[in-house]
Design a protein around this motif. Structure first.
Motif, mmCIF file in Angstrom:
data_model
loop_
_atom_site.group_PDB
_atom_site.id
_atom_site.type_symbol
_atom_site.label_atom_id
_atom_site.label_comp_id
_atom_site.label_asym_id
_atom_site.label_seq_id
_atom_site.Cartn_x
_atom_site.Cartn_y
_atom_site.Cartn_z
ATOM 1 N N GLU A 105 0.650 15.055 10.605
ATOM 2 C CA GLU A 105 -0.756 14.680 10.623
ATOM 3 C C GLU A 105 -0.944 13.395 9.848
ATOM 4 O O GLU A 105 -0.102 13.025 9.028
ATOM 5 C CB GLU A 105 -1.645 15.779 10.029
ATOM 6 N N SER A 126 12.668 20.990 2.942
ATOM 7 C CA SER A 126 12.505 20.661 4.356
ATOM 8 C C SER A 126 13.066 21.779 5.230
ATOM 9 O O SER A 126 14.041 22.431 4.870
ATOM 10 C CB SER A 126 13.240 19.353 4.661
ATOM 11 N N ASP A 127 12.453 21.968 6.387
ATOM 12 C CA ASP A 127 13.003 22.967 7.317
ATOM 13 C C ASP A 127 13.996 22.322 8.293
ATOM 14 O O ASP A 127 14.559 22.970 9.159
ATOM 15 C CB ASP A 127 11.873 23.675 8.081
ATOM 16 N N TYR A 129 18.363 17.919 6.629
ATOM 17 C CA TYR A 129 17.711 17.258 5.488
ATOM 18 C C TYR A 129 17.781 18.157 4.262
ATOM 19 O O TYR A 129 17.077 19.156 4.161
ATOM 20 C CB TYR A 129 16.256 16.929 5.825
ATOM 21 N N THR A 149 17.408 17.301 0.917
ATOM 22 C CA THR A 149 16.671 16.946 -0.305
ATOM 23 C C THR A 149 15.288 17.595 -0.299
ATOM 24 O O THR A 149 14.575 17.507 0.687
ATOM 25 C CB THR A 149 16.510 15.411 -0.411
ATOM 26 N N VAL A 158 10.273 10.575 3.599
ATOM 27 C CA VAL A 158 9.919 10.434 2.177
ATOM 28 C C VAL A 158 8.450 10.014 2.044
ATOM 29 O O VAL A 158 7.706 10.582 1.237
ATOM 30 C CB VAL A 158 10.849 9.426 1.472
ATOM 31 N N ARG A 183 12.411 14.346 -6.807
ATOM 32 C CA ARG A 183 13.268 14.700 -5.672
ATOM 33 C C ARG A 183 14.509 15.444 -6.150
ATOM 34 O O ARG A 183 15.088 15.101 -7.186
ATOM 35 C CB ARG A 183 13.684 13.441 -4.901
ATOM 36 N N LEU A 213 1.729 13.715 1.212
ATOM 37 C CA LEU A 213 1.248 15.100 1.169
ATOM 38 C C LEU A 213 1.229 15.621 -0.270
ATOM 39 O O LEU A 213 0.236 16.194 -0.734
ATOM 40 C CB LEU A 213 2.128 15.985 2.062
ATOM 41 N N GLY A 215 2.600 26.378 7.434
ATOM 42 C CA GLY A 215 1.928 25.811 6.267
ATOM 43 C C GLY A 215 2.626 26.219 4.981
ATOM 44 O O GLY A 215 3.802 26.551 4.984
ATOM 45 N N ALA A 216 1.848 26.180 3.898
ATOM 46 C CA ALA A 216 2.410 26.465 2.580
ATOM 47 C C ALA A 216 1.890 27.794 2.049
ATOM 48 O O ALA A 216 0.755 28.183 2.320
ATOM 49 C CB ALA A 216 2.000 25.352 1.620
ATOM 50 N N ARG A 219 7.045 25.402 1.879
ATOM 51 C CA ARG A 219 6.335 24.845 0.727
ATOM 52 C C ARG A 219 5.628 25.956 -0.018
ATOM 53 O O ARG A 219 5.158 26.916 0.603
ATOM 54 C CB ARG A 219 5.303 23.821 1.176
ATOM 55 N N MET A 227 7.136 29.600 8.175
ATOM 56 C CA MET A 227 5.703 29.287 8.130
ATOM 57 C C MET A 227 5.434 27.858 8.591
ATOM 58 O O MET A 227 6.256 26.981 8.432
ATOM 59 C CB MET A 227 5.180 29.448 6.702
ATOM 60 N N VAL A 232 -1.233 27.708 4.265
ATOM 61 C CA VAL A 232 -2.284 26.686 4.233
ATOM 62 C C VAL A 232 -1.682 25.367 4.681
ATOM 63 O O VAL A 232 -0.642 24.944 4.177
ATOM 64 C CB VAL A 232 -2.838 26.546 2.792
ATOM 65 N N ARG A 233 -2.337 24.735 5.638
ATOM 66 C CA ARG A 233 -1.808 23.480 6.173
ATOM 67 C C ARG A 233 -2.612 22.301 5.603
ATOM 68 O O ARG A 233 -3.831 22.289 5.692
ATOM 69 C CB ARG A 233 -1.928 23.542 7.699
ATOM 70 N N VAL A 234 -1.917 21.351 5.010
ATOM 71 C CA VAL A 234 -2.591 20.179 4.454
ATOM 72 C C VAL A 234 -2.745 19.147 5.560
ATOM 73 O O VAL A 234 -1.785 18.809 6.242
ATOM 74 C CB VAL A 234 -1.784 19.566 3.293
ATOM 75 N N TYR A 294 6.451 13.149 -8.604
ATOM 76 C CA TYR A 294 7.179 13.639 -7.426
ATOM 77 C C TYR A 294 8.670 13.552 -7.759
ATOM 78 O O TYR A 294 9.233 12.460 -7.838
ATOM 79 C CB TYR A 294 6.801 12.745 -6.252
HETATM 80 N N1 WAQ Z 1 0.813 21.450 5.027
HETATM 81 C C1 WAQ Z 1 1.362 22.541 4.470
HETATM 82 N N2 WAQ Z 1 2.639 22.899 4.623
HETATM 83 C C2 WAQ Z 1 3.404 22.119 5.392
HETATM 84 C C3 WAQ Z 1 2.906 20.940 6.012
HETATM 85 C C4 WAQ Z 1 1.537 20.621 5.817
HETATM 86 N N3 WAQ Z 1 0.979 19.562 6.374
HETATM 87 N N4 WAQ Z 1 3.913 20.374 6.727
HETATM 88 C C5 WAQ Z 1 4.988 21.149 6.542
HETATM 89 N N5 WAQ Z 1 4.693 22.211 5.745
HETATM 90 C C6 WAQ Z 1 5.583 23.280 5.297
HETATM 91 C C7 WAQ Z 1 6.106 24.110 6.461
HETATM 92 O O1 WAQ Z 1 6.308 25.433 5.999
HETATM 93 C C8 WAQ Z 1 7.439 23.465 6.752
HETATM 94 O O2 WAQ Z 1 8.350 24.394 7.284
HETATM 95 C C9 WAQ Z 1 7.904 23.015 5.366
HETATM 96 O O3 WAQ Z 1 6.694 22.678 4.669
HETATM 97 C C10 WAQ Z 1 8.831 21.842 5.385
HETATM 98 O O4 WAQ Z 1 8.239 20.794 6.152
HETATM 99 O O5 WAQ Z 1 11.743 12.783 -0.928
HETATM 100 O O6 WAQ Z 1 10.554 17.168 5.657
HETATM 101 O O7 WAQ Z 1 8.123 18.653 7.335
HETATM 102 O O8 WAQ Z 1 13.510 12.925 0.360
HETATM 103 O O9 WAQ Z 1 10.367 19.911 7.115
HETATM 104 C C11 WAQ Z 1 10.918 16.505 1.389
HETATM 105 C C12 WAQ Z 1 11.834 15.553 0.709
HETATM 106 C C13 WAQ Z 1 10.942 16.520 2.898
HETATM 107 C C14 WAQ Z 1 11.540 14.128 1.031
HETATM 108 C C15 WAQ Z 1 9.970 17.532 3.349
HETATM 109 O O10 WAQ Z 1 9.230 18.895 5.097
HETATM 110 C C16 WAQ Z 1 12.315 13.212 0.090
HETATM 111 C C17 WAQ Z 1 9.960 17.810 4.810
HETATM 112 P P1 WAQ Z 1 9.036 19.527 6.533
#
Ligand code: WAQ
Ligand code: MG
Length: 261
Positions: free
Chosen positions: A19, A183-184, A188, A190, A160, A202, A166, A111-112, A216, A109, A131-133, A200
């Motif tokens: 988004e 990350s899912d 990935y 990290t 990143v 990492r 977010l 969301g978070a 999350r 999930m 909850v989705r941001v 933030y």
């Molecule tokens: N709002 C809430 N939860 C979310 C959202 C959102 N907009 N987007 C993703 N999630 C949750 C959801 O459960 C996904 O499965 C999980 O987070 C992971 O999302 O500094 O890629 O988009 O190197 O796979 C972090 C490290 C990367 C970046 C995160 O997350 C870095 C990433 P992903």
């Protein structure tokens, strides 16, 4: 955008979501990029893609990005220990940390999870979705500045920048103590811990390559108003208008002894 796929008769397995807040003239390009992302994803090819475009009526709230740093970490076990230390120093209980890790590991999930720091009690009305941001973006000048800071570290990627955006919106909400993210994406590895206090942070190698689990968790105090929190995360437009520092690898002790707040 949200993309899903049917796997062995189970409908709607989450593949990818994204988004942003964009100006009119960028919409065509962004939608095209979102579709590419959904059809060329390491978790599989989506068989359903939902895209929603809405005009924003409220003027966005403008915030600063969280300062970024990276811990030196070589295994999921080491990562979990470092994350536990950071979260505990923010007053989050071991029980809540364990529940957050279990939820992130389960990883199904969209969301978070929102949990209380005291007991790890889950607050979201829909626990499967979380909850989705949404409604978050970054101004062009802030993006330029963050991109150049990340380029110096060799990590100027959409992953990143989107995660930092977010996390900055999440941390800007008054009730949030911290966020844990893995990350899912199976390639990935990290993740990060974000908070107003430490920025933030990492965490490389937080999961093994090939693992599709990720998620999350947001930590709040007991008594926090979940409806108000969801309203801010899902509906309040928030724009990153200012960059913050982007530091390379730092030690856990440096982070703990130089809090931002
Ligand atoms: N709002 C809430 N939860 C979310 C959202 C959102 N907009 N987007 C993703 N999630 C949750 C959801 O459960 C996904 O499965 C999980 O987070 C992971 O999302 O500094 O890629 O988009 O190197 O796979 C972090 C490290 C990367 C970046 C995160 O997350 C870095 C990433 P992903
Ligand atoms: Mg993903």
């Amino acid at each position: 955008m949200r993309a899903s796929r049917s796997v062995r008769g189970q409908r709607g397995i989450h593949i990818s979501g994204a988004e942003g807040l964009y100006s009119d003239q960028d919409i065509q390009r962004v939608v095209k990029e979102y579709i590419e992302r959904a059809t060329d994803h390491p978790k599989g090819k989506a068989d359903e893609i939902v895209i929603r475009i809405e005009e924003i009526k409220l003027r966005p709230k403008v915030i600063s990005a969280l300062p970024l740093s990276t811990l030196s970490c070589h295994s999921p076990a080491e990562g979990r220990r470092m994350i536990t230390t950071l979260l505990q120093s923010l007053g989050i209980s071991q029980k809540a940390i364990d529940i957050a890790f279990a939820s992130v590991k389960k990883g199904d999930m969209r969301g978070a999870a929102v949990l209380t720091a005291e007991t790890g009690r889950r607050l979201e009305p829909d626990k499967k979705r979380g909850v989705r941001v949404s409604r978050l973006g970054i101004s062009k000048p802030a993006l330029r500045s963050i991109s150049s800071g990340l380029s110096r570290l060799g990590i100027n990627t959409d992953t990143v920048k989107e995660a930092l955006t977010l996390a900055s919106k999440v941390a800007s909400y008054r009730d949030i103590i911290a966020e844990l993210c893995v990350s899912d994406d199976p390639d990935y590895t990290t993740g990060y811990v974000a908070s107003k206090r430490f920025g933030y942070v990492r965490i490389p190698e937080i999961k093994r390559k090939g693992s599709k689990s990720g998620g999350r968790a947001f930590f709040v105090h007991e008594g926090s108003d979940i409806e108000a929190l969801m309203d801010y995360f899902e509906r309040m437009p928030v724009l990153i208008g200012k960059a913050a520092s982007c530091r390379g690898v730092v030690s856990k002790d440096e982070i703990l002894s130089n809090p931002y707040q």
